[in-house]
Each structure stands twice: as C-alpha cells, then as structure tokens.
Motif scaffolding. Structure first.
Motif, mmCIF file in Angstrom:
data_model
loop_
_atom_site.group_PDB
_atom_site.id
_atom_site.type_symbol
_atom_site.label_atom_id
_atom_site.label_comp_id
_atom_site.label_asym_id
_atom_site.label_seq_id
_atom_site.Cartn_x
_atom_site.Cartn_y
_atom_site.Cartn_z
ATOM 1 N N CYS A 37 -26.910 48.518 -28.321
ATOM 2 C CA CYS A 37 -26.862 47.148 -27.812
ATOM 3 C C CYS A 37 -25.410 46.755 -27.497
ATOM 4 O O CYS A 37 -24.478 47.533 -27.690
ATOM 5 N N ALA A 38 -25.232 45.535 -27.037
ATOM 6 C CA ALA A 38 -23.915 45.041 -26.653
ATOM 7 C C ALA A 38 -22.932 45.076 -27.828
ATOM 8 O O ALA A 38 -21.730 45.316 -27.628
ATOM 9 N N THR A 39 -23.404 44.860 -29.037
ATOM 10 C CA THR A 39 -22.516 44.926 -30.201
ATOM 11 C C THR A 39 -21.879 46.306 -30.298
ATOM 12 O O THR A 39 -20.668 46.422 -30.522
ATOM 13 N N ASP A 40 -22.673 47.355 -30.112
ATOM 14 C CA ASP A 40 -22.146 48.724 -30.167
ATOM 15 C C ASP A 40 -21.118 48.963 -29.076
ATOM 16 O O ASP A 40 -20.085 49.605 -29.308
ATOM 17 N N ASP A 41 -21.393 48.458 -27.883
ATOM 18 C CA ASP A 41 -20.454 48.628 -26.768
ATOM 19 C C ASP A 41 -19.116 47.972 -27.078
ATOM 20 O O ASP A 41 -18.055 48.554 -26.830
ATOM 21 N N CYS A 42 -19.152 46.772 -27.622
ATOM 22 C CA CYS A 42 -17.924 46.052 -27.962
ATOM 23 C C CYS A 42 -17.175 46.756 -29.098
ATOM 24 O O CYS A 42 -15.945 46.875 -29.072
ATOM 25 N N TYR A 43 -17.910 47.220 -30.078
ATOM 26 C CA TYR A 43 -17.330 47.946 -31.223
ATOM 27 C C TYR A 43 -16.599 49.184 -30.717
ATOM 28 O O TYR A 43 -15.452 49.451 -31.094
ATOM 29 N N ALA A 44 -17.257 49.956 -29.854
ATOM 30 C CA ALA A 44 -16.637 51.169 -29.308
ATOM 31 C C ALA A 44 -15.411 50.823 -28.467
ATOM 32 O O ALA A 44 -14.386 51.518 -28.536
ATOM 33 N N ALA A 45 -15.494 49.742 -27.692
ATOM 34 C CA ALA A 45 -14.372 49.332 -26.846
ATOM 35 C C ALA A 45 -13.155 48.911 -27.667
ATOM 36 O O ALA A 45 -12.026 48.962 -27.180
ATOM 37 N N ALA A 46 -13.385 48.523 -28.909
ATOM 38 C CA ALA A 46 -12.270 48.160 -29.798
ATOM 39 C C ALA A 46 -11.527 49.393 -30.296
ATOM 40 O O ALA A 46 -10.464 49.277 -30.907
ATOM 41 N N GLY A 47 -12.109 50.576 -30.067
ATOM 42 C CA GLY A 47 -11.457 51.808 -30.490
ATOM 43 C C GLY A 47 -11.725 52.173 -31.936
ATOM 44 O O GLY A 47 -10.989 52.967 -32.522
ATOM 45 N N TRP A 48 -12.788 51.636 -32.494
ATOM 46 C CA TRP A 48 -13.096 51.888 -33.903
ATOM 47 C C TRP A 48 -14.043 53.060 -34.109
ATOM 48 O O TRP A 48 -14.456 53.337 -35.232
#
Length: 195
Positions: free
Chosen positions: A137-148
């Motif tokens: 979901c979008a949460t995963d996309d944002c999490y990955a984009a943070a570089g975590w």
C-alpha cells in the motif's frame, strides 16, 4: 484545501527521513524513547502486541519503537505536505505498530516540546484509524522512499493475517473468561482465586 490523498511517495519519504533525523537529534529524544519503553505496564491491549508471534517485551520493544517513530515521521510528512489533512495523514499501519505509536504519543510533554521545536505536527486521529493495512500500500511506498528498507514483517502484519491471529487469540481469551478482543470479563476480584 485538504485532499485526503497521500502525496507522492518520494516527497513523503524524503520529508519523513528529515523529520526522523531531526527527532533523533532533538535534546528530548532520549527521554522520549526511554519514557516510551518505561510505559510497558500500560501498553498492551488484547489486539495489538499479542498479535506478534512469541511476543517478548525484552526483545520486541526496541525494534517496535523504531517502527513507531518512523510511522510518526511519515504521518507528520503527509500532514505537512497536504496542508494539515488528518485523514490523509492517518496512514494504514498494522495494529502492533499502532499500539506502540500510542505509547510514544502518551509522552505528551516531550512530544509537545519536540513538535514546537521542530515545527512539525505528529498527527494521530483515533477516529480515522483503519486496520486494513496490506503489503504494497501507499504506506509501504512512503516507507521505502524514506530509505529505511523493508519493514520487519514480524510487526508489519497484513490485515488478513491480523484477522487470522485475532481469531486464534479470541478463542484463547474465551477459555480464560474474556470476551472477544478482551473487551470484558466476569472475573470478581473480591473472591478468593482458585488455582
């Protein structure tokens, strides 16, 4: 005007990573993390931490706290990028992570100081929470984009898995005299306990 749509993941991730670094550099960060960890006697519900297989406070608290702080940074980034849209900022997260978010937000004084000093808001609107998190979901996309990297799947449980585990737990709770999700019981504490 608030949009109730999650902004582009790269923008959220970049801003969230900045917010998390600022939190970690804040003079109140150590107090925030240590106080959140000391909140253990008040943390647990029947439907959050117990969903983690072989949950153990000693080994799970610190990594779960890391996840909660990352989600708070993501939510703050979405809130900021949407001009204060609480609905958009209430990202989908699994119950164990959400429960730790509550433990962090219970540190009201240090969180208030941190918000003021950093110029960010860490939104949390219980009435807007939805526990239908699914992988990808979008949460995963944002999490990955943070570089975590990828979330630890031990805590990031898909909604279907949460439902499956809750069914198992509720069967066990029933055997111990608790209603589903631990919402009530008929135990009388003034009577002697029979072993």
């Amino acid at each position: 005007m608030a949009t109730s749509t999650t902004p582009e993941a790269t923008a959220v991730g970049e801003r969230a990573a900045q917010i998390l670094r600022a939190m970690q550099a804040h003079p109140g960060y150590e107090r925030l993390t240590s106080s959140s960890m000391k909140y253990s006697t008040c943390w647990a519900t029947f439907t959050g931490y117990p969903l983690v297989s072989q949950w153990n406070l000693d080994t799970d608290a610190a990594p779960l706290l890391d996840e909660a702080l990352k989600v708070l940074a993501l939510k703050a980034a979405v809130f900021e990028l949407t001009g204060g849209d609480e609905a958009a900022a209430e990202l989908l997260v699994p119950a164990p992570v959400d429960e730790m978010i509550h433990a962090v937000l219970a540190q009201f004084t240090v969180m208030t100081r941190m918000q003021t000093d950093l110029g960010v808001v860490f939104p949390h609107a219980t009435e807007l929470e939805r526990f239908d998190y699914v992988r990808g979901c979008a949460t995963d996309d944002c999490y990955a984009a943070a570089g975590w990297g990828e979330q630890p799947l031990r805590y990031w449980l898909d909604a279907a898995e949460v439902d499956r585990r809750l069914a198992i737990l509720n069967e066990r709770y029933r055997g111990a005299g608790f209603a589903p999700n631990g919402r009530s019981h008929a135990h009388i504490f003034d009577e002697a306990v029979v072993a």
